[in-house]
Design an enzyme around this catalytic site. Structure first.
Site, PDB file in Angstrom:
ATOM      1  N   GLU A 183      -0.605  -9.903  -0.988  1.00 33.36           N
ATOM      2  CA  GLU A 183      -2.316 -10.205  -0.951  1.00 33.36           C
ATOM      3  C   GLU A 183      -2.968 -10.597  -2.258  1.00 33.36           C
ATOM      4  OE1 GLU A 183      -3.618  -8.455   3.178  1.00 33.36           O
ATOM      5  OE2 GLU A 183      -2.838  -7.158   1.900  1.00 33.36           O
TER       6      GLU A 183
ATOM      7  N   GLU B 288       3.623  -5.936   7.495  1.00 30.08           N
ATOM      8  CA  GLU B 288       2.721  -5.017   8.383  1.00 30.08           C
ATOM      9  C   GLU B 288       2.921  -4.920   9.677  1.00 30.08           C
ATOM     10  OE1 GLU B 288       0.487  -6.225   4.567  1.00 30.08           O
ATOM     11  OE2 GLU B 288       1.697  -7.076   6.143  1.00 30.08           O
TER      12      GLU B 288
ATOM     13  N   GLY C  42       0.099  -5.487   0.429  1.00 29.68           N
ATOM     14  CA  GLY C  42      -0.887  -5.770  -0.450  1.00 29.68           C
ATOM     15  C   GLY C  42      -0.694  -6.383  -1.849  1.00 29.68           C
TER      16      GLY C  42
ATOM     17  N   ALA D  12       0.696  -1.196   0.015  1.00 30.48           N
ATOM     18  CA  ALA D  12      -0.142   0.176  -0.138  1.00 30.48           C
ATOM     19  C   ALA D  12       0.891   1.357  -0.070  1.00 30.48           C
ATOM     20  CB  ALA D  12      -0.915  -0.005   1.277  1.00 30.48           C
TER      21      ALA D  12
END
Length: 274
Positions: free
Chosen positions: A110, A130, A107, A62
């Site tokens: 993911e 994270e 992300g 992100a």
């Protein structure tokens, strides 16, 4: 400039992340990816999808600067939208192959987890870092990772935030193949083309049975399988495949039916920006 590109090649479409230098997910790239997923879901001529970030990296997560400026309520909405976007990718009716080069972090990892099959370059580095920021994955990392490699291994990666290189990722089951960096996209496209030649309705049903059945008990999963089997048995591809087997033996059938016969679509995809 567009952050997502669609590159059609016959029945296979490459979804190219194009947000240099790190393909970080901001609002624009997230919304463009969601729009692409919806378009692909309705494209009757698309039989397989490849996710690709480019020669140097897949995606590095992100946009942390943007997240740092958000309050809890704002970040909740942002996260909900990104989670929904990756879910739209995961629920595409056709096979999705991730071609991973360089970094696939946060992300980015993911998004790779939302694919059905992952091919990594020898120089690939994957991870959910994270926790090192005092937060946690919020777009499928805790759920898809645990289902893929098991709870204990997933907790190790999630709780330490450590990065794993391609060979370890292969041992963990996080990726399915490791190839030289300059062969990642061609390998992914080759596998996608092979799947695209298969019976579209059966492939869609197999994906639904595995994905949805894994979230239920065995009895419910078997009932889902039985229902999907019955539906696939009545398709044109099933008729062609059974006839070919009886007349020519196994592995000789050519499939032309659509997974969504009779449903409206947008027509053929052509090269264009999202």
């Amino acid at each position: 400039m567009p952050r997502i590109r669609l590159d059609p090649d016959g029945p296979v479409v490459t979804v190219r992340l194009d947000n240099p230098p790190m393909n970080a997910f901001d609002d624009v790239q997230r919304d463009e990816l969601a729009a692409c997923a919806r378009r692909l879901a309705d494209a009757r001529d698309v039989r397989a999808v490849v996710l690709y970030g480019g020669e140097k990296l897949f995606a590095a997560g992100a946009d942390i600067k943007a997240l740092a400026a958000m309050g809890p309520e704002e970040v909740r909405g942002w996260n909900r939208a990104l989670q929904r976007t990756f879910e739209e990718v995961a629920r595409l009716p056709m096979p999705v192959v991730a071609a991973i080069t360089g970094y696939a972090l946060g992300g980015g990892m993911e998004l790779a987890l939302a694919a059905d099959y992952r091919i990594a370059a020898e120089n690939a580095v994957l991870g959910q870092p994270e926790v090192q920021l005092g937060i946690m994955p919020g777009s499928g990392g805790t759920q898809r990772l645990a289902r893929l490699i098991g709870p204990a291994r997933a907790k190790n990666l999630l709780m330490t935030g450590r990065r794993v290189r391609a060979e370890e990722a292969l041992r963990l089951g996080l990726v399915d193949e490791v190839v030289p960096a300059d062969a990642v996209l061609d390998t992914a496209l080759g596998y996608a083309r092979r799947l695209a030649e298969g019976p579209a309705a059966a492939l869609e049903a197999i994906k639904e049975a595995v994905d949805h059945g894994a979230d239920t008990g065995l009895t419910a999963g078997l009932a889902l399988e039985r229902s999907l089997f019955t539906g696939v048995f009545g398709t044109a591809d099933a008729g062609d495949g059974i006839r070919s087997f009886l007349e020519h033996g196994p592995g000789k059938a050519h499939f032309n039916g659509s997974a969504r016969e009779g449903e409206p679509g947008e027509g053929p995809l052509r090269p264009r920006d999202a």
